[in-house]
Structure formats: structure tokens, C-alpha cells
Design a protein around this motif. Sequence first.
Motif, PDB file in Angstrom:
ATOM      1  N   LYS A   1       0.760  -1.366   0.221  1.00  0.00           N
ATOM      2  CA  LYS A   1      -0.181   0.003  -0.192  1.00  0.00           C
ATOM      3  C   LYS A   1       0.886   1.233  -0.179  1.00  0.00           C
ATOM      4  O   LYS A   1       1.839   1.343   0.613  1.00  0.00           O
ATOM      5  N   GLU A   2       0.592   2.272  -0.772  1.00  0.00           N
ATOM      6  CA  GLU A   2       1.010   3.471  -0.867  1.00  0.00           C
ATOM      7  C   GLU A   2       1.002   4.269   0.394  1.00  0.00           C
ATOM      8  O   GLU A   2      -0.070   4.061   0.973  1.00  0.00           O
TER       9      GLU A   2
ATOM     10  N   ASP B   1       5.651   8.121   0.539  1.00  0.00           N
ATOM     11  CA  ASP B   1       5.982   7.942  -0.856  1.00  0.00           C
ATOM     12  C   ASP B   1       5.271   8.896  -2.118  1.00  0.00           C
ATOM     13  O   ASP B   1       5.883   8.723  -3.106  1.00  0.00           O
TER      14      ASP B   1
ATOM     15  N   VAL C   1       6.466   8.862  -5.803  1.00  0.00           N
ATOM     16  CA  VAL C   1       5.413   8.280  -6.813  1.00  0.00           C
ATOM     17  C   VAL C   1       5.143   9.412  -8.020  1.00  0.00           C
ATOM     18  O   VAL C   1       4.925   9.059  -9.187  1.00  0.00           O
TER      19      VAL C   1
ATOM     20  N   ARG D   1      -6.183  11.435  -4.705  1.00  0.00           N
ATOM     21  CA  ARG D   1      -5.901  11.175  -3.406  1.00  0.00           C
ATOM     22  C   ARG D   1      -6.731  11.865  -2.509  1.00  0.00           C
ATOM     23  O   ARG D   1      -7.235  11.532  -1.460  1.00  0.00           O
TER      24      ARG D   1
ATOM     25  N   SER E   1      -4.135   1.998  -3.796  1.00  0.00           N
ATOM     26  CA  SER E   1      -3.197   2.795  -4.162  1.00  0.00           C
ATOM     27  C   SER E   1      -1.995   2.189  -3.806  1.00  0.00           C
ATOM     28  O   SER E   1      -1.414   2.282  -2.743  1.00  0.00           O
TER      29      SER E   1
ATOM     30  N   VAL F   1       2.162   0.560  -4.393  1.00  0.00           N
ATOM     31  CA  VAL F   1       3.827   0.726  -5.026  1.00  0.00           C
ATOM     32  C   VAL F   1       4.221  -0.418  -5.168  1.00  0.00           C
ATOM     33  O   VAL F   1       3.940  -1.605  -4.408  1.00  0.00           O
TER      34      VAL F   1
ATOM     35  N   ILE G   1      10.959   2.655  -5.035  1.00  0.00           N
ATOM     36  CA  ILE G   1       9.759   2.553  -5.669  1.00  0.00           C
ATOM     37  C   ILE G   1       9.876   2.735  -7.187  1.00  0.00           C
ATOM     38  O   ILE G   1      10.259   3.553  -7.690  1.00  0.00           O
TER      39      ILE G   1
ATOM     40  N   TYR H   1       3.631   1.699  -9.868  1.00  0.00           N
ATOM     41  CA  TYR H   1       2.584   2.184  -8.928  1.00  0.00           C
ATOM     42  C   TYR H   1       1.205   2.009  -9.789  1.00  0.00           C
ATOM     43  O   TYR H   1       1.252   2.030 -11.052  1.00  0.00           O
TER      44      TYR H   1
END
Length: 176
Positions: A7-8, A12, A16, A42, A52, A54, A61, A64
Motif C-alpha cells: 500500500k502506498e 511515498d 510516486v 488522493r 493505491s 507501489v 519504488i 505504481y
Amino acid sequence: MEAEIRKEMEEDFSQVFNLIELAFKNKKYSDHQEQFLVQKLRDSDVFEPELSLVAEFNKEIVGYILLTKIKIKNGIDEHLALALAPVAVLPAYQKRGIGAQLIRTAHSRTATLGYGAVIVLGHENYYPKFGYQPAEKYGIQLPFDVPKENCMVKELRTNALKGVHGMVEYAKEFYS
């Protein structure tokens, strides 16, 4: 190549943003604004934090994906679904299966959240590998003029789209 999909998190966001910008920088069919769309989504009521995601490789990262809530409307009938937009991988990591990992992981996470279908506007030779079919097969239309072969849908559960047809209604953030 196996990446860790997670999960983002808020920390991040800037990485991203840069990743998405780089991933779409030289894409012919892009308005090069995808990173700004993600920022807007978001902060919207269509954002589903669990979707969401990554991809990390060697603590970097490298990919995405975001799925957000949409509606399929036909008169007064409304059906909740998801939009896949965007999926992005750093250019140096493209064509190594990271995008596929992100898509498969996102699909599996939707099962616990109760969604029945995902809509994508994407490459007609890529998304069918993940079970996407032409949206027109289900009588589902997108609200803008794009080639029909690029408008696709995936049922996440058997018969999730039975009796569902109409126009996709995207969040206002897709238009602003």
C-alpha cells in the motif's frame, strides 16, 4: 523480476509523483498530466487507499497503480465499479513484469473490498492478458471519444456485470 507490492504511504507521494512523470514522459497517447491526476484523486471521495499500491525493488519504488471508484449509470440505475488509472513503471524497469504484478495484486485486493468490475482505457493488446474484454460487449460506454478497442472491462466476480450497462461516470478530478 519480483517486486514487493505494498500500500502506498504518504511519505511515498513525492517519489510516486516523479515515477509517474517519468513513466509517461515519452508516451505518445498521454497528456503527461497523470501525476497531477493522482494528486487530485488522493484528495477526493473516490479514493480507495487500499487500492493505491507501489512496487518496490531494492528499496526503490519502481511502480505504481491506482484504482478509484466510478459509477456505471443507466437512467436511475447506478452500479459501483473501479477505474484503473494509472499504472506506471519507471522506464528502466519496464517490460520486466512489474506492471503485471501491480495489476494482479490490485485485482486480488478488490475481492476483499466487494467491487465487481474494473474499467480501463488502455492498450488493446496488453490488458486482455489480465482478463479485460471490450466494454461494448457489456453495453458499457466511456464518456469521451476514444477508440472502442481501448475501452475495456474486467469482471472481478462471475456475473458481476449481469444486467449492468450504461455510461461510465468518472470523478470530476478526471476532467479538471
